[in-house]
Design a protein around this motif. Sequence first.
Motif, mmCIF file in Angstrom:
data_model
loop_
_atom_site.group_PDB
_atom_site.id
_atom_site.type_symbol
_atom_site.label_atom_id
_atom_site.label_comp_id
_atom_site.label_asym_id
_atom_site.label_seq_id
_atom_site.Cartn_x
_atom_site.Cartn_y
_atom_site.Cartn_z
ATOM 1 N N GLY A 3 0.812 -1.218 0.000
ATOM 2 C CA GLY A 3 0.000 0.000 0.000
ATOM 3 C C GLY A 3 0.841 1.262 0.000
ATOM 4 O O GLY A 3 0.555 2.219 -0.725
ATOM 5 N N MET A 4 1.898 1.281 0.809
ATOM 6 C CA MET A 4 2.764 2.458 0.852
ATOM 7 C C MET A 4 3.531 2.649 -0.455
ATOM 8 O O MET A 4 3.732 3.786 -0.899
ATOM 9 N N LEU A 5 3.952 1.555 -1.078
ATOM 10 C CA LEU A 5 4.633 1.672 -2.374
ATOM 11 C C LEU A 5 3.686 2.193 -3.447
ATOM 12 O O LEU A 5 4.075 3.040 -4.267
ATOM 13 N N ILE A 6 2.445 1.715 -3.453
ATOM 14 C CA ILE A 6 1.460 2.210 -4.422
ATOM 15 C C ILE A 6 1.178 3.683 -4.166
ATOM 16 O O ILE A 6 1.124 4.494 -5.092
ATOM 17 N N PHE A 7 1.008 4.051 -2.892
ATOM 18 C CA PHE A 7 0.797 5.455 -2.542
ATOM 19 C C PHE A 7 1.984 6.299 -3.003
ATOM 20 O O PHE A 7 1.817 7.360 -3.613
ATOM 21 N N GLY A 8 3.196 5.831 -2.735
ATOM 22 C CA GLY A 8 4.396 6.569 -3.117
ATOM 23 C C GLY A 8 4.556 6.707 -4.622
ATOM 24 O O GLY A 8 4.923 7.776 -5.118
ATOM 25 N N LEU A 9 4.282 5.638 -5.354
ATOM 26 C CA LEU A 9 4.392 5.712 -6.813
ATOM 27 C C LEU A 9 3.347 6.667 -7.395
ATOM 28 O O LEU A 9 3.644 7.430 -8.318
ATOM 29 N N ALA A 10 2.128 6.633 -6.866
ATOM 30 C CA ALA A 10 1.088 7.547 -7.349
ATOM 31 C C ALA A 10 1.461 8.994 -7.036
ATOM 32 O O ALA A 10 1.246 9.888 -7.854
#
Length: 133
Positions: A54-61
């Motif tokens: 979730g944090m990686l997806i948030f960071g990439l977005a």
Amino acid sequence: MSGFRFFSKHRTWEDWLGMLLGVLIVVSPWFPFSNHDVMDAERSTMILNTFVVGMLIFGLAQLEYVALQRWEEVGEIALGLWLIASPFIFGYSGDETLRIWHAALGGVVVLLGALQLWQDWRLSDQELANHPQ
């Protein structure tokens, strides 16, 4: 036909949706309708995996919103596929509600990443750099 043109350009709401999906993925183990009576090593691993994804997806977005690059979208697709496969890899596929949520959230992340990649495929590096403006 005008609806098709709506999806032909990478818009900032797509990046915000990616950030929202990242937050939803992080909190998904604690959704009130999930079966989680026991706290054990398996559940701890699932929570850690969900938090990291979730944090990686948030960071990439968030990174797409600031400095758009194609690799970010490919990363989102890979993370979405990982989230879909996670219940089977980490052994919590017996929790049907959480398995369905992770499959659904992962599927939306994959679709969003594929849409963004399709939108940005023919853009030059300069056009990608001007994305947030």
